[in-house]
Design a protein around this motif. Structure first.
Motif, PDB file in Angstrom:
ATOM      1  N   GLN A  59     135.175  58.626 122.865  1.00 32.34           N
ATOM      2  CA  GLN A  59     136.212  57.737 122.347  1.00 32.34           C
ATOM      3  C   GLN A  59     135.790  56.268 122.439  1.00 32.34           C
ATOM      4  O   GLN A  59     136.481  55.434 123.015  1.00 32.34           O
ATOM      5  CB  GLN A  59     137.528  57.982 123.082  1.00 32.34           C
ATOM      6  CG  GLN A  59     138.055  59.370 122.888  1.00 32.34           C
ATOM      7  CD  GLN A  59     139.345  59.641 123.631  1.00 32.34           C
ATOM      8  OE1 GLN A  59     139.788  58.865 124.475  1.00 32.34           O
ATOM      9  NE2 GLN A  59     139.963  60.764 123.330  1.00 32.34           N
ATOM     10  N   SER A  60     134.641  55.964 121.908  1.00 32.67           N
ATOM     11  CA  SER A  60     134.086  54.598 121.827  1.00 32.67           C
ATOM     12  C   SER A  60     133.682  54.002 123.176  1.00 32.67           C
ATOM     13  O   SER A  60     133.390  52.814 123.264  1.00 32.67           O
ATOM     14  CB  SER A  60     135.071  53.649 121.134  1.00 32.67           C
ATOM     15  OG  SER A  60     135.371  54.127 119.844  1.00 32.67           O
ATOM     16  N   VAL A  61     133.669  54.802 124.226  1.00 30.57           N
ATOM     17  CA  VAL A  61     133.219  54.339 125.537  1.00 30.57           C
ATOM     18  C   VAL A  61     131.850  54.969 125.812  1.00 30.57           C
ATOM     19  O   VAL A  61     131.672  56.173 125.641  1.00 30.57           O
ATOM     20  CB  VAL A  61     134.216  54.741 126.646  1.00 30.57           C
ATOM     21  CG1 VAL A  61     133.695  54.351 128.018  1.00 30.57           C
ATOM     22  CG2 VAL A  61     135.574  54.111 126.386  1.00 30.57           C
ATOM     23  N   VAL A  62     130.904  54.153 126.242  1.00 27.99           N
ATOM     24  CA  VAL A  62     129.567  54.666 126.542  1.00 27.99           C
ATOM     25  C   VAL A  62     129.564  55.286 127.937  1.00 27.99           C
ATOM     26  O   VAL A  62     129.846  54.627 128.926  1.00 27.99           O
ATOM     27  CB  VAL A  62     128.511  53.534 126.458  1.00 27.99           C
ATOM     28  CG1 VAL A  62     127.142  54.053 126.861  1.00 27.99           C
ATOM     29  CG2 VAL A  62     128.479  52.959 125.050  1.00 27.99           C
ATOM     30  N   LEU A  63     129.248  56.573 127.985  1.00 29.18           N
ATOM     31  CA  LEU A  63     129.143  57.286 129.265  1.00 29.18           C
ATOM     32  C   LEU A  63     127.721  57.255 129.807  1.00 29.18           C
ATOM     33  O   LEU A  63     127.517  57.287 131.020  1.00 29.18           O
ATOM     34  CB  LEU A  63     129.564  58.745 129.109  1.00 29.18           C
ATOM     35  CG  LEU A  63     131.005  59.026 128.749  1.00 29.18           C
ATOM     36  CD1 LEU A  63     131.204  60.520 128.513  1.00 29.18           C
ATOM     37  CD2 LEU A  63     131.918  58.539 129.855  1.00 29.18           C
ATOM     38  N   ALA A  64     126.748  57.235 128.890  1.00 27.08           N
ATOM     39  CA  ALA A  64     125.347  57.236 129.310  1.00 27.08           C
ATOM     40  C   ALA A  64     124.509  56.540 128.258  1.00 27.08           C
ATOM     41  O   ALA A  64     124.775  56.640 127.056  1.00 27.08           O
ATOM     42  CB  ALA A  64     124.853  58.658 129.527  1.00 27.08           C
ATOM     43  N   ASP A  65     123.487  55.854 128.734  1.00 25.59           N
ATOM     44  CA  ASP A  65     122.562  55.127 127.865  1.00 25.59           C
ATOM     45  C   ASP A  65     121.210  55.157 128.561  1.00 25.59           C
ATOM     46  O   ASP A  65     121.051  54.571 129.631  1.00 25.59           O
ATOM     47  CB  ASP A  65     123.051  53.699 127.675  1.00 25.59           C
ATOM     48  CG  ASP A  65     122.262  52.934 126.628  1.00 25.59           C
ATOM     49  OD1 ASP A  65     121.038  53.161 126.502  1.00 25.59           O
ATOM     50  OD2 ASP A  65     122.863  52.098 125.930  1.00 25.59           O
ATOM     51  N   SER A  66     120.252  55.873 127.976  1.00 27.89           N
ATOM     52  CA  SER A  66     118.991  56.087 128.681  1.00 27.89           C
ATOM     53  C   SER A  66     117.784  56.109 127.751  1.00 27.89           C
ATOM     54  O   SER A  66     117.867  56.569 126.616  1.00 27.89           O
ATOM     55  CB  SER A  66     119.052  57.418 129.443  1.00 27.89           C
ATOM     56  OG  SER A  66     117.873  57.627 130.178  1.00 27.89           O
ATOM     57  N   LYS A  67     116.690  55.622 128.277  1.00 27.66           N
ATOM     58  CA  LYS A  67     115.375  55.777 127.647  1.00 27.66           C
ATOM     59  C   LYS A  67     114.457  56.538 128.590  1.00 27.66           C
ATOM     60  O   LYS A  67     113.247  56.506 128.452  1.00 27.66           O
ATOM     61  CB  LYS A  67     114.794  54.418 127.288  1.00 27.66           C
ATOM     62  CG  LYS A  67     115.565  53.729 126.183  1.00 27.66           C
ATOM     63  CD  LYS A  67     114.933  52.436 125.767  1.00 27.66           C
ATOM     64  CE  LYS A  67     115.758  51.804 124.655  1.00 27.66           C
ATOM     65  NZ  LYS A  67     115.254  50.498 124.283  1.00 27.66           N
ATOM     66  N   SER A  68     115.076  57.253 129.566  1.00 26.77           N
ATOM     67  CA  SER A  68     114.327  58.009 130.576  1.00 26.77           C
ATOM     68  C   SER A  68     114.865  59.430 130.734  1.00 26.77           C
ATOM     69  O   SER A  68     114.826  59.993 131.820  1.00 26.77           O
ATOM     70  CB  SER A  68     114.422  57.292 131.930  1.00 26.77           C
ATOM     71  OG  SER A  68     113.940  55.987 131.841  1.00 26.77           O
ATOM     72  N   ALA A  69     115.360  59.990 129.651  1.00 28.62           N
ATOM     73  CA  ALA A  69     115.928  61.334 129.727  1.00 28.62           C
ATOM     74  C   ALA A  69     114.834  62.380 129.862  1.00 28.62           C
ATOM     75  O   ALA A  69     113.654  62.125 129.598  1.00 28.62           O
ATOM     76  CB  ALA A  69     116.772  61.617 128.487  1.00 28.62           C
ATOM     77  N   LEU A  70     115.267  63.553 130.276  1.00 27.97           N
ATOM     78  CA  LEU A  70     114.403  64.730 130.324  1.00 27.97           C
ATOM     79  C   LEU A  70     115.016  65.775 129.403  1.00 27.97           C
ATOM     80  O   LEU A  70     116.242  65.846 129.272  1.00 27.97           O
ATOM     81  CB  LEU A  70     114.323  65.302 131.742  1.00 27.97           C
ATOM     82  CG  LEU A  70     113.788  64.383 132.822  1.00 27.97           C
ATOM     83  CD1 LEU A  70     113.937  65.040 134.197  1.00 27.97           C
ATOM     84  CD2 LEU A  70     112.337  64.037 132.556  1.00 27.97           C
ATOM     85  N   ALA A  71     114.184  66.575 128.761  1.00 24.92           N
ATOM     86  CA  ALA A  71     114.683  67.676 127.936  1.00 24.92           C
ATOM     87  C   ALA A  71     114.129  68.977 128.489  1.00 24.92           C
ATOM     88  O   ALA A  71     112.948  69.059 128.825  1.00 24.92           O
ATOM     89  CB  ALA A  71     114.249  67.490 126.490  1.00 24.92           C
ATOM     90  N   VAL A  72     114.994  69.967 128.600  1.00 21.19           N
ATOM     91  CA  VAL A  72     114.556  71.311 128.986  1.00 21.19           C
ATOM     92  C   VAL A  72     114.422  72.118 127.703  1.00 21.19           C
ATOM     93  O   VAL A  72     115.370  72.214 126.908  1.00 21.19           O
ATOM     94  CB  VAL A  72     115.547  71.968 129.967  1.00 21.19           C
ATOM     95  CG1 VAL A  72     115.175  73.425 130.212  1.00 21.19           C
ATOM     96  CG2 VAL A  72     115.569  71.199 131.281  1.00 21.19           C
ATOM     97  N   LEU A  73     113.224  72.657 127.506  1.00 16.17           N
ATOM     98  CA  LEU A  73     112.924  73.461 126.322  1.00 16.17           C
ATOM     99  C   LEU A  73     112.826  74.921 126.733  1.00 16.17           C
ATOM    100  O   LEU A  73     112.044  75.271 127.622  1.00 16.17           O
ATOM    101  CB  LEU A  73     111.595  73.024 125.705  1.00 16.17           C
ATOM    102  CG  LEU A  73     111.400  71.526 125.455  1.00 16.17           C
ATOM    103  CD1 LEU A  73     110.029  71.265 124.863  1.00 16.17           C
ATOM    104  CD2 LEU A  73     112.489  70.984 124.558  1.00 16.17           C
ATOM    105  N   GLU A  74     113.622  75.762 126.078  1.00 17.60           N
ATOM    106  CA  GLU A  74     113.610  77.198 126.380  1.00 17.60           C
ATOM    107  C   GLU A  74     113.725  77.984 125.081  1.00 17.60           C
ATOM    108  O   GLU A  74     114.487  77.614 124.182  1.00 17.60           O
ATOM    109  CB  GLU A  74     114.761  77.565 127.311  1.00 17.60           C
ATOM    110  CG  GLU A  74     114.767  79.022 127.679  1.00 17.60           C
ATOM    111  CD  GLU A  74     115.830  79.389 128.708  1.00 17.60           C
ATOM    112  OE1 GLU A  74     115.939  80.591 128.996  1.00 17.60           O
ATOM    113  OE2 GLU A  74     116.534  78.496 129.207  1.00 17.60           O
TER     114      GLU A  74
END
Length: 185
Positions: A59-74
């Motif tokens: 609802q227009s509020v930023v909960l997270a902002d990252s350039k250091s995320a990780l992705a799990v690939l399965e």
């Protein structure tokens, strides 16, 4: 439970998967140039560093902002993105006591909701993951079904179904686990 019984259960849970990313099934979409097939992702899953800009809003509020995320690939699933806690507005979230689940690869998960709506789970985390997935410690994964999740400004589509929370982006091809009848994938 005793330790031997737990280890035997874990071994069986990890062995039961039919697809492991080593060979695409005949029903898998063949990726075009610049695309990846979720059928090429391995099982057991792997963690991939994400250099892209990941944002999560509600609802227009930023909960997270990252350039250091990780992705799990399965195998069979779109990537699940894990955001470092320092990139999450933790004051807007509350951990739901006594709500847990168990992943045979990562361990026990804790669940999170928005502080004003504890009836809708929007994220989960592994506070004590198995050693192979220790990089996920102090990270949260978010359900794109309920949030505005973007990668480099492009809105992601949620993985089918309500149990899994992979993020479908234009560079992926499936089909994706989550629809009825795909539980064995």
């Amino acid at each position: 439970m005793n330790k031997n019984k737990d280890q035997e259960w874990l071994k069986k849970a990890r062995e039961h998967w039919k697809y492991r990313g080593d060979k695409r099934p005949p029903f898998a979409v063949v990726p075009e140039k610049g695309q990846r097939s979720v059928w090429d992702f391995p099982r057991p899953p792997v963690i991939e560093d994400v250099a892209k800009h990941v944002t999560i809003g509600h609802q227009s509020v930023v909960l997270a902002d990252s350039k250091s995320a990780l992705a799990v690939l399965e195998t069979a699933s779109p990537p699940t993105y894990y955001i470092p806690e320092q990139d999450v507005e933790m004051s807007m979230l509350i951990q739901i006591p006594k709500k847990t689940s168990f992943c045979e690869w990562k361990g026990s998960a804790a669940y999170w909701a928005l502080t004003g709506n504890t009836n809708k789970l929007i994220a989960w985390s592994y506070t004590k993951p198995f050693s192979e997935f220790d990089r996920l410690r102090n990270h949260l994964a978010f359900y794109p079904h309920f949030l505005d999740c973007k990668i480099d400004g492009v809105k992601v589509e949620p993985q089918p179904g309500r149990f899994y929370a992979g993020w479908i982006t234009p560079d992926l091809v499936g089909p994706y686990k989550g629809e009825p009848g795909t539980g064995h994938w």
